[in-house]
Design an enzyme around this catalytic site. Structure first.
Site, PDB file in Angstrom:
ATOM      1  N   THR A 122      40.093  29.250  36.170  1.00  0.00           N
ATOM      2  CA  THR A 122      40.482  30.230  35.675  1.00  0.00           C
ATOM      3  C   THR A 122      41.876  30.750  34.408  1.00  0.00           C
ATOM      4  O   THR A 122      42.515  31.108  34.309  1.00  0.00           O
ATOM      5  CB  THR A 122      40.499  31.403  36.307  1.00  0.00           C
ATOM      6  OG1 THR A 122      41.123  31.125  37.505  1.00  0.00           O
ATOM      7  CG2 THR A 122      39.202  31.934  36.927  1.00  0.00           C
ATOM      8  N   GLY A 123      42.741  29.074  35.227  1.00  0.00           N
ATOM      9  CA  GLY A 123      43.839  27.931  34.647  1.00  0.00           C
ATOM     10  C   GLY A 123      43.754  28.333  33.120  1.00  0.00           C
ATOM     11  O   GLY A 123      42.603  27.874  33.138  1.00  0.00           O
TER      12      GLY A 123
ATOM     13  N   ASP B  65      39.960  19.629  41.766  1.00  0.00           N
ATOM     14  CA  ASP B  65      39.704  20.988  42.007  1.00  0.00           C
ATOM     15  C   ASP B  65      40.092  20.421  43.851  1.00  0.00           C
ATOM     16  O   ASP B  65      39.457  19.493  43.923  1.00  0.00           O
ATOM     17  CB  ASP B  65      38.151  21.388  42.018  1.00  0.00           C
ATOM     18  CG  ASP B  65      37.489  22.235  42.699  1.00  0.00           C
ATOM     19  OD1 ASP B  65      38.145  22.813  43.619  1.00  0.00           O
ATOM     20  OD2 ASP B  65      36.339  22.745  42.194  1.00  0.00           O
TER      21      ASP B  65
ATOM     22  N   LEU C 297      48.098  28.370  45.132  1.00  0.00           N
ATOM     23  CA  LEU C 297      48.111  29.767  44.394  1.00  0.00           C
ATOM     24  C   LEU C 297      47.027  29.694  43.622  1.00  0.00           C
ATOM     25  O   LEU C 297      46.886  30.350  43.207  1.00  0.00           O
ATOM     26  CB  LEU C 297      49.237  29.750  43.604  1.00  0.00           C
ATOM     27  CG  LEU C 297      50.379  29.969  43.751  1.00  0.00           C
ATOM     28  CD1 LEU C 297      51.956  28.811  44.066  1.00  0.00           C
ATOM     29  CD2 LEU C 297      51.442  31.443  42.141  1.00  0.00           C
TER      30      LEU C 297
ATOM     31  N   TYR D 150      36.690  37.238  47.498  1.00  0.00           N
ATOM     32  CA  TYR D 150      37.810  37.104  47.526  1.00  0.00           C
ATOM     33  C   TYR D 150      38.756  37.475  49.312  1.00  0.00           C
ATOM     34  O   TYR D 150      39.422  36.820  49.278  1.00  0.00           O
ATOM     35  CB  TYR D 150      38.428  38.029  46.473  1.00  0.00           C
ATOM     36  CG  TYR D 150      40.063  38.242  46.212  1.00  0.00           C
ATOM     37  CD1 TYR D 150      40.363  36.704  45.561  1.00  0.00           C
ATOM     38  CD2 TYR D 150      40.794  39.203  45.870  1.00  0.00           C
ATOM     39  CE1 TYR D 150      42.067  36.146  45.177  1.00  0.00           C
ATOM     40  CE2 TYR D 150      41.939  38.566  46.215  1.00  0.00           C
ATOM     41  CZ  TYR D 150      42.553  37.140  45.112  1.00  0.00           C
ATOM     42  OH  TYR D 150      44.518  37.474  44.756  1.00  0.00           O
TER      43      TYR D 150
ATOM     44  N   LYS E 124      40.630  34.257  51.441  1.00  0.00           N
ATOM     45  CA  LYS E 124      41.894  35.071  51.858  1.00  0.00           C
ATOM     46  C   LYS E 124      42.202  35.027  53.544  1.00  0.00           C
ATOM     47  O   LYS E 124      43.487  34.256  53.465  1.00  0.00           O
ATOM     48  CB  LYS E 124      42.774  35.898  51.254  1.00  0.00           C
ATOM     49  CG  LYS E 124      42.670  35.615  49.469  1.00  0.00           C
ATOM     50  CD  LYS E 124      43.583  34.389  48.684  1.00  0.00           C
ATOM     51  CE  LYS E 124      43.471  34.165  47.819  1.00  0.00           C
ATOM     52  NZ  LYS E 124      44.652  33.095  46.985  1.00  0.00           N
TER      53      LYS E 124
ATOM     54  N   THR F 294      50.183  41.522  40.075  1.00  0.00           N
ATOM     55  CA  THR F 294      51.560  41.672  39.810  1.00  0.00           C
ATOM     56  C   THR F 294      50.882  41.897  38.227  1.00  0.00           C
ATOM     57  O   THR F 294      49.855  41.462  37.511  1.00  0.00           O
ATOM     58  CB  THR F 294      51.674  39.360  40.458  1.00  0.00           C
ATOM     59  OG1 THR F 294      52.117  40.563  41.300  1.00  0.00           O
ATOM     60  CG2 THR F 294      52.670  39.188  39.289  1.00  0.00           C
TER      61      THR F 294
ATOM     62  N   ARG G 228      41.587  42.697  34.405  1.00  0.00           N
ATOM     63  CA  ARG G 228      42.623  43.642  34.939  1.00  0.00           C
ATOM     64  C   ARG G 228      42.689  45.008  34.275  1.00  0.00           C
ATOM     65  O   ARG G 228      42.635  44.461  32.936  1.00  0.00           O
ATOM     66  CB  ARG G 228      43.448  43.140  36.024  1.00  0.00           C
ATOM     67  CG  ARG G 228      43.268  41.979  37.077  1.00  0.00           C
ATOM     68  CD  ARG G 228      44.087  41.372  37.506  1.00  0.00           C
ATOM     69  NE  ARG G 228      44.787  40.368  37.207  1.00  0.00           N
ATOM     70  CZ  ARG G 228      44.836  38.845  37.830  1.00  0.00           C
ATOM     71  NH1 ARG G 228      45.127  38.879  39.294  1.00  0.00           N
ATOM     72  NH2 ARG G 228      45.580  38.093  37.515  1.00  0.00           N
TER      73      ARG G 228
HETATM   74  N1  UDP Z   1      40.755  49.850  35.804  1.00  0.00           N
HETATM   75  C1  UDP Z   1      40.632  50.490  34.553  1.00  0.00           C
HETATM   76  N2  UDP Z   1      40.736  49.948  33.798  1.00  0.00           N
HETATM   77  C2  UDP Z   1      39.868  49.069  33.753  1.00  0.00           C
HETATM   78  C3  UDP Z   1      40.321  48.298  34.557  1.00  0.00           C
HETATM   79  C4  UDP Z   1      41.039  48.017  35.581  1.00  0.00           C
HETATM   80  O1  UDP Z   1      40.908  51.950  35.533  1.00  0.00           O
HETATM   81  O2  UDP Z   1      39.980  48.538  32.137  1.00  0.00           O
HETATM   82  C5  UDP Z   1      41.100  49.889  37.476  1.00  0.00           C
HETATM   83  C6  UDP Z   1      40.341  49.575  38.803  1.00  0.00           C
HETATM   84  O3  UDP Z   1      38.676  50.171  38.796  1.00  0.00           O
HETATM   85  C7  UDP Z   1      41.254  49.200  39.633  1.00  0.00           C
HETATM   86  C8  UDP Z   1      42.928  49.822  38.755  1.00  0.00           C
HETATM   87  O4  UDP Z   1      42.173  49.621  37.931  1.00  0.00           O
HETATM   88  O5  UDP Z   1      40.900  50.918  40.370  1.00  0.00           O
HETATM   89  C9  UDP Z   1      43.660  47.963  39.302  1.00  0.00           C
HETATM   90  O6  UDP Z   1      42.020  47.435  38.878  1.00  0.00           O
HETATM   91  P1  UDP Z   1      42.328  45.829  38.255  1.00  0.00           P
HETATM   92  O7  UDP Z   1      41.553  44.738  38.264  1.00  0.00           O
HETATM   93  O8  UDP Z   1      44.085  45.145  37.572  1.00  0.00           O
HETATM   94  O9  UDP Z   1      43.232  44.822  40.431  1.00  0.00           O
HETATM   95  P2  UDP Z   1      42.472  45.110  41.702  1.00  0.00           P
HETATM   96  O10 UDP Z   1      44.254  45.478  41.888  1.00  0.00           O
HETATM   97  O11 UDP Z   1      41.836  46.367  41.287  1.00  0.00           O
HETATM   98  O12 UDP Z   1      42.535  43.714  42.164  1.00  0.00           O
END
Ligand code: UDP
Length: 330
Positions: free
Chosen positions: A40-41, A61, A81, A153, A157, A183, A194
Protein backbone atom coordinates in the site's frame (compact mmCIF):
# COMPACT_ATOMS: atom_id res chain seq x y z
CA UNK A 1 13.63 18.98 17.29
CA UNK A 2 16.41 17.24 19.24
CA UNK A 3 18.87 15.33 17.09
CA UNK A 4 19.62 11.74 18.00
CA UNK A 5 22.05 11.17 15.18
CA UNK A 6 21.38 7.49 14.87
CA UNK A 7 20.45 4.87 12.36
CA UNK A 8 16.70 4.27 12.37
CA UNK A 9 14.95 1.43 10.55
CA UNK A 10 11.47 2.55 9.50
CA UNK A 11 9.20 -0.33 8.49
CA UNK A 12 6.40 0.98 6.31
CA UNK A 13 8.55 4.00 5.50
CA UNK A 14 7.12 4.43 1.99
CA UNK A 15 3.56 4.76 3.27
CA UNK A 16 1.66 7.96 3.97
CA UNK A 17 2.77 8.57 7.58
CA UNK A 18 5.98 6.53 7.22
CA UNK A 19 7.36 8.72 4.44
CA UNK A 20 6.84 11.85 6.55
CA UNK A 21 8.61 10.09 9.44
CA UNK A 22 11.61 9.28 7.20
CA UNK A 23 11.77 12.87 6.01
CA UNK A 24 11.69 14.31 9.56
CA UNK A 25 14.31 11.84 10.79
CA UNK A 26 16.67 12.76 7.95
CA UNK A 27 16.13 16.47 8.43
CA UNK A 28 17.18 16.14 12.06
CA UNK A 29 20.46 14.40 11.34
CA UNK A 30 19.60 10.71 11.50
CA UNK A 31 20.30 7.97 8.99
CA UNK A 32 17.28 6.04 7.77
CA UNK A 33 16.70 2.61 6.29
CA UNK A 34 13.18 2.51 4.90
CA UNK A 35 11.79 -1.01 4.57
CA UNK A 36 8.54 -1.36 2.66
CA UNK A 37 6.78 -4.08 0.67
CA UNK A 38 5.02 -1.40 -1.43
CA UNK A 39 1.71 -3.24 -1.02
CA UNK A 40 0.00 0.00 0.00
CA UNK A 41 3.08 2.25 0.18
CA UNK A 42 4.44 3.97 -2.90
CA UNK A 43 8.05 4.58 -3.92
CA UNK A 44 7.12 8.05 -5.15
CA UNK A 45 6.45 9.00 -1.50
CA UNK A 46 10.21 8.73 -0.85
CA UNK A 47 11.55 9.54 -4.31
CA UNK A 48 12.84 12.92 -3.13
CA UNK A 49 14.89 11.12 -0.45
CA UNK A 50 16.55 8.53 -2.69
CA UNK A 51 19.48 10.81 -3.54
CA UNK A 52 20.28 11.43 0.13
CA UNK A 53 23.35 9.37 1.14
CA UNK A 54 21.84 8.95 4.62
CA UNK A 55 18.73 7.28 3.20
CA UNK A 56 18.37 3.71 1.97
CA UNK A 57 15.27 2.09 0.54
CA UNK A 58 14.81 -1.68 0.83
CA UNK A 59 11.83 -3.37 -0.80
CA UNK A 60 11.02 -6.17 1.63
CA UNK A 61 7.96 -7.65 3.33
CA UNK A 62 8.46 -7.82 7.12
CA UNK A 63 6.11 -10.81 7.21
CA UNK A 64 9.46 -12.52 6.48
CA UNK A 65 12.30 -12.40 9.04
CA UNK A 66 14.54 -9.36 8.58
CA UNK A 67 17.64 -11.58 8.75
CA UNK A 68 16.70 -12.76 5.24
CA UNK A 69 17.99 -9.36 4.07
CA UNK A 70 21.62 -9.81 5.11
CA UNK A 71 22.86 -6.32 4.24
CA UNK A 72 20.75 -4.49 6.84
CA UNK A 73 22.87 -2.22 9.01
CA UNK A 74 22.24 -2.58 12.78
CA UNK A 75 19.75 0.11 13.84
CA UNK A 76 19.67 2.19 17.01
CA UNK A 77 15.87 2.24 16.75
CA UNK A 78 13.16 0.39 14.88
CA UNK A 79 9.92 2.21 14.10
CA UNK A 80 7.18 -0.09 12.85
CA UNK A 81 4.57 1.71 10.74
CA UNK A 82 3.97 -1.13 8.31
CA UNK A 83 0.32 -2.01 7.68
CA UNK A 84 -2.54 -1.31 5.35
CA UNK A 85 -4.43 1.36 7.30
CA UNK A 86 -7.54 2.41 5.42
CA UNK A 87 -10.70 0.30 5.79
CA UNK A 88 -10.81 -0.17 2.01
CA UNK A 89 -7.20 -1.44 1.96
CA UNK A 90 -7.34 -3.73 4.97
CA UNK A 91 -10.68 -5.17 3.87
CA UNK A 92 -9.27 -6.10 0.45
CA UNK A 93 -6.07 -7.46 2.11
CA UNK A 94 -7.35 -9.19 5.26
CA UNK A 95 -4.73 -11.95 5.48
CA UNK A 96 -1.83 -9.66 4.63
CA UNK A 97 -3.07 -7.20 7.26
CA UNK A 98 -3.17 -9.91 9.94
CA UNK A 99 0.25 -11.18 8.81
CA UNK A 100 1.99 -7.82 8.94
CA UNK A 101 0.43 -7.06 12.33
CA UNK A 102 1.45 -10.44 13.77
CA UNK A 103 4.53 -11.81 11.98
CA UNK A 104 5.67 -8.37 10.86
CA UNK A 105 5.57 -7.05 14.39
CA UNK A 106 7.37 -10.14 15.68
CA UNK A 107 10.12 -9.87 13.08
CA UNK A 108 10.71 -6.18 13.72
CA UNK A 109 10.68 -6.77 17.50
CA UNK A 110 13.20 -9.63 17.10
CA UNK A 111 15.43 -7.40 15.01
CA UNK A 112 15.25 -4.60 17.58
CA UNK A 113 16.10 -6.95 20.45
CA UNK A 114 18.99 -8.49 18.46
CA UNK A 115 20.54 -5.02 18.10
CA UNK A 116 19.48 -3.64 21.48
CA UNK A 117 17.45 -1.00 19.66
CA UNK A 118 14.44 0.98 20.87
CA UNK A 119 11.23 -0.29 19.25
CA UNK A 120 8.20 1.88 18.52
CA UNK A 121 4.92 0.30 17.42
CA UNK A 122 2.38 2.47 15.66
CA UNK A 123 -0.89 1.11 16.90
CA UNK A 124 -4.25 2.70 16.26
CA UNK A 125 -7.41 4.18 17.72
CA UNK A 126 -9.08 1.11 16.17
CA UNK A 127 -7.99 -0.89 19.23
CA UNK A 128 -10.87 0.95 20.97
CA UNK A 129 -13.33 -0.36 18.35
CA UNK A 130 -16.75 1.32 18.52
CA UNK A 131 -15.95 2.94 21.87
CA UNK A 132 -18.30 3.01 24.84
CA UNK A 133 -16.02 5.43 26.72
CA UNK A 134 -15.66 8.96 25.39
CA UNK A 135 -13.19 10.54 24.83
CA UNK A 136 -10.92 7.51 24.73
CA UNK A 137 -8.19 7.31 27.36
CA UNK A 138 -5.33 4.82 27.10
CA UNK A 139 -6.85 2.87 30.00
CA UNK A 140 -10.01 2.10 28.00
CA UNK A 141 -9.99 -1.53 26.82
CA UNK A 142 -12.20 -1.13 23.81
CA UNK A 143 -15.33 -2.54 22.23
CA UNK A 144 -14.09 -4.59 19.28
CA UNK A 145 -15.94 -7.16 17.17
CA UNK A 146 -13.33 -9.95 16.81
CA UNK A 147 -14.97 -11.40 13.69
CA UNK A 148 -16.37 -8.24 12.11
CA UNK A 149 -15.36 -6.51 8.86
CA UNK A 150 -12.73 -4.41 10.65
CA UNK A 151 -11.39 -7.29 12.75
CA UNK A 152 -8.34 -8.03 10.52
CA UNK A 153 -6.95 -4.60 11.39
CA UNK A 154 -8.26 -4.11 14.93
CA UNK A 155 -7.22 -7.54 16.17
CA UNK A 156 -3.87 -7.46 14.33
CA UNK A 157 -3.03 -4.24 16.13
CA UNK A 158 -4.32 -5.51 19.48
CA UNK A 159 -2.13 -8.60 19.05
CA UNK A 160 0.80 -6.39 18.01
CA UNK A 161 0.40 -4.39 21.23
CA UNK A 162 0.24 -7.58 23.31
CA UNK A 163 3.36 -8.96 21.59
CA UNK A 164 5.23 -5.69 22.12
CA UNK A 165 4.40 -5.78 25.84
CA UNK A 166 5.43 -9.47 26.03
CA UNK A 167 8.87 -8.64 24.57
CA UNK A 168 9.12 -5.79 27.04
CA UNK A 169 8.13 -7.85 30.09
CA UNK A 170 9.90 -11.11 29.27
CA UNK A 171 12.99 -9.88 27.43
CA UNK A 172 13.33 -6.36 28.81
CA UNK A 173 12.97 -4.85 25.31
CA UNK A 174 12.93 -1.05 25.14
CA UNK A 175 9.53 -0.46 23.54
CA UNK A 176 6.90 2.20 23.02
CA UNK A 177 3.34 2.01 21.72
CA UNK A 178 1.68 4.96 19.96
CA UNK A 179 -2.05 4.80 19.29
CA UNK A 180 -2.47 6.94 16.20
CA UNK A 181 -5.89 8.50 15.57
CA UNK A 182 -7.17 9.62 12.14
CA UNK A 183 -4.40 11.48 10.33
CA UNK A 184 -4.55 13.33 7.02
CA UNK A 185 -2.25 15.31 4.77
CA UNK A 186 -0.16 15.21 1.60
CA UNK A 187 0.72 11.73 0.23
CA UNK A 188 -2.53 10.05 1.20
CA UNK A 189 -3.49 7.91 -1.75
CA UNK A 190 -6.36 9.50 -3.66
CA UNK A 191 -7.96 6.07 -3.96
CA UNK A 192 -7.38 4.75 -0.43
CA UNK A 193 -11.11 5.07 0.28
CA UNK A 194 -10.84 7.23 3.37
CA UNK A 195 -13.07 10.16 4.10
CA UNK A 196 -10.60 13.00 3.48
CA UNK A 197 -9.03 11.83 0.18
CA UNK A 198 -12.48 10.83 -1.06
CA UNK A 199 -14.05 14.19 -0.20
CA UNK A 200 -11.12 16.19 -1.62
CA UNK A 201 -10.95 14.19 -4.85
CA UNK A 202 -14.70 14.48 -5.27
CA UNK A 203 -14.73 18.21 -4.50
CA UNK A 204 -11.89 18.94 -6.93
CA UNK A 205 -13.64 17.08 -9.73
CA UNK A 206 -17.08 18.56 -9.03
CA UNK A 207 -18.55 15.17 -8.03
CA UNK A 208 -20.91 14.84 -5.04
CA UNK A 209 -19.24 14.26 -1.66
CA UNK A 210 -20.26 10.80 -0.45
CA UNK A 211 -21.28 11.05 3.21
CA UNK A 212 -21.76 7.60 4.72
CA UNK A 213 -24.89 6.85 6.76
CA UNK A 214 -26.30 9.80 8.65
CA UNK A 215 -22.98 11.63 8.65
CA UNK A 216 -23.44 12.24 12.39
CA UNK A 217 -20.68 9.77 13.31
CA UNK A 218 -17.61 11.64 14.53
CA UNK A 219 -13.87 11.61 13.93
CA UNK A 220 -11.04 13.79 15.21
CA UNK A 221 -8.52 14.40 12.46
CA UNK A 222 -4.88 15.33 12.97
CA UNK A 223 -2.59 16.92 10.37
CA UNK A 224 0.30 14.60 9.49
CA UNK A 225 3.07 16.95 10.70
CA UNK A 226 1.46 17.00 14.15
CA UNK A 227 1.07 13.22 14.23
CA UNK A 228 4.72 12.74 13.23
CA UNK A 229 5.89 15.24 15.88
CA UNK A 230 3.94 13.30 18.53
CA UNK A 231 5.23 9.95 17.37
CA UNK A 232 8.84 11.13 17.34
CA UNK A 233 8.42 12.77 20.75
CA UNK A 234 7.39 9.36 22.06
CA UNK A 235 10.36 7.75 20.29
CA UNK A 236 12.78 10.21 21.92
CA UNK A 237 11.23 9.79 25.38
CA UNK A 238 11.86 6.74 27.52
CA UNK A 239 8.11 6.11 27.78
CA UNK A 240 6.50 2.76 27.01
CA UNK A 241 2.92 3.97 26.76
CA UNK A 242 0.54 3.30 25.16
CA UNK A 243 0.12 6.97 24.29
CA UNK A 244 -2.74 8.41 22.21
CA UNK A 245 -1.51 10.61 19.37
CA UNK A 246 -4.34 12.52 17.74
CA UNK A 247 -6.23 15.78 17.57
CA UNK A 248 -8.98 16.08 20.19
CA UNK A 249 -11.06 18.40 17.99
CA UNK A 250 -14.07 16.14 17.38
CA UNK A 251 -16.36 16.71 14.39
CA UNK A 252 -19.12 14.93 12.54
CA UNK A 253 -18.25 13.41 9.17
CA UNK A 254 -20.79 15.76 7.58
CA UNK A 255 -18.93 18.73 9.09
CA UNK A 256 -15.64 17.48 7.60
CA UNK A 257 -17.34 17.30 4.19
CA UNK A 258 -18.65 20.85 4.61
CA UNK A 259 -15.18 22.15 5.58
CA UNK A 260 -13.69 20.54 2.47
CA UNK A 261 -16.43 22.06 0.37
CA UNK A 262 -15.53 25.49 1.80
CA UNK A 263 -11.77 25.07 1.37
CA UNK A 264 -12.03 23.88 -2.23
CA UNK A 265 -14.78 26.35 -3.15
CA UNK A 266 -16.54 23.56 -5.03
CA UNK A 267 -20.20 23.60 -5.93
CA UNK A 268 -20.46 19.86 -5.23
CA UNK A 269 -23.42 18.71 -3.17
CA UNK A 270 -23.26 16.24 -0.30
CA UNK A 271 -24.86 12.91 -1.10
CA UNK A 272 -25.74 10.02 1.22
CA UNK A 273 -24.32 6.54 0.75
CA UNK A 274 -24.98 3.50 2.95
CA UNK A 275 -23.10 3.50 6.26
CA UNK A 276 -20.34 0.93 6.80
CA UNK A 277 -20.91 -2.08 9.09
CA UNK A 278 -19.34 -1.65 12.56
CA UNK A 279 -18.37 1.94 11.73
CA UNK A 280 -17.31 3.55 15.04
CA UNK A 281 -19.97 6.11 15.97
CA UNK A 282 -17.71 8.42 17.95
CA UNK A 283 -13.97 8.80 18.10
CA UNK A 284 -11.93 11.34 20.01
CA UNK A 285 -8.62 10.94 21.82
CA UNK A 286 -7.94 12.04 25.36
CA UNK A 287 -4.37 13.31 24.92
CA UNK A 288 -3.61 14.16 28.56
CA UNK A 289 -0.73 11.64 28.62
CA UNK A 290 0.88 13.05 25.47
CA UNK A 291 0.44 16.62 26.71
CA UNK A 292 1.85 16.02 30.18
CA UNK A 293 4.47 13.33 29.54
CA UNK A 294 5.69 14.35 26.07
CA UNK A 295 4.83 18.07 26.09
CA UNK A 296 3.08 17.47 22.76
CA UNK A 297 -0.21 18.66 21.38
CA UNK A 298 -1.37 19.36 17.81
CA UNK A 299 -0.68 22.83 16.38
CA UNK A 300 -2.11 22.87 12.88
CA UNK A 301 -5.73 24.02 12.63
CA UNK A 302 -8.20 22.04 10.53
CA UNK A 303 -8.52 24.89 8.04
CA UNK A 304 -4.75 25.21 7.61
CA UNK A 305 -4.23 21.45 7.36
CA UNK A 306 -7.01 21.06 4.81
CA UNK A 307 -5.66 23.95 2.73
CA UNK A 308 -2.22 22.32 2.57
CA UNK A 309 -3.75 18.94 1.75
CA UNK A 310 -6.07 20.29 -0.94
CA UNK A 311 -3.15 22.15 -2.53
CA UNK A 312 -1.15 18.94 -2.62
CA UNK A 313 -4.04 16.96 -4.10
CA UNK A 314 -4.64 19.65 -6.70
CA UNK A 315 -1.00 19.70 -7.85
CA UNK A 316 0.77 16.49 -6.92
CA UNK A 317 -1.56 13.58 -6.32
CA UNK A 318 -1.65 10.95 -9.03
CA UNK A 319 -4.78 11.61 -10.99
CA UNK A 320 -7.50 9.00 -10.69
CA UNK A 321 -11.10 9.03 -11.86
CA UNK A 322 -13.52 10.62 -9.36
CA UNK A 323 -14.63 8.19 -6.68
CA UNK A 324 -18.29 7.37 -7.15
CA UNK A 325 -20.65 5.72 -4.75
CA UNK A 326 -20.43 2.50 -6.75
CA UNK A 327 -16.65 2.18 -6.37
CA UNK A 328 -16.60 2.68 -2.60
CA UNK A 329 -16.07 -0.62 -0.81
CA UNK A 330 -15.76 0.30 2.86
N1 UDP B 1 -16.75 8.04 5.12
C1 UDP B 1 -17.67 8.78 4.40
N2 UDP B 1 -17.52 8.91 3.05
C2 UDP B 1 -16.48 8.37 2.38
C3 UDP B 1 -15.49 7.64 3.13
C4 UDP B 1 -15.66 7.50 4.49
O1 UDP B 1 -18.65 9.31 4.96
O2 UDP B 1 -16.39 8.54 1.15
C5 UDP B 1 -16.96 7.90 6.57
C6 UDP B 1 -16.76 6.49 7.12
O3 UDP B 1 -17.95 5.71 6.96
C7 UDP B 1 -16.44 6.81 8.57
C8 UDP B 1 -15.64 8.11 8.48
O4 UDP B 1 -15.98 8.68 7.22
O5 UDP B 1 -17.61 7.06 9.30
C9 UDP B 1 -14.14 7.91 8.54
O6 UDP B 1 -13.81 6.89 7.64
P1 UDP B 1 -12.32 6.62 7.15
O7 UDP B 1 -12.39 5.54 6.11
O8 UDP B 1 -11.66 7.90 6.79
O9 UDP B 1 -11.52 6.09 8.42
P2 UDP B 1 -11.88 5.29 9.74
O10 UDP B 1 -11.84 6.30 10.81
O11 UDP B 1 -13.26 4.69 9.63
O12 UDP B 1 -10.84 4.26 9.83
Amino acid sequence: MVTRDEHVLVAGGAGFIGSHVCEHLLSTGNRVTCVDSLVTGDITNVSSLLEDPHFRFVEFDIARPLREWPGLEPPGSVLNLASPASPKDYQRLPIETLRVGSRGTEHTLEFAVLHDARFVLTSTSEVYGDPLEHPQRETYRGNVNPIGPRSMYDEAKRYAEALTMAYHRELGADVAIARIFNTYGPRMRADDGRMIPNFITQALSGAPLTVAGTGTQTRSVCYVDDTVAGLLALWRSGLTGPVNIGNPHEMTVRRVAEEIRDVTGTTSELTSIPGAVDDPRRRCPDITVARTELGWSPRVSLREGLQRTVTWFAHSAKSIPPISQASRTS
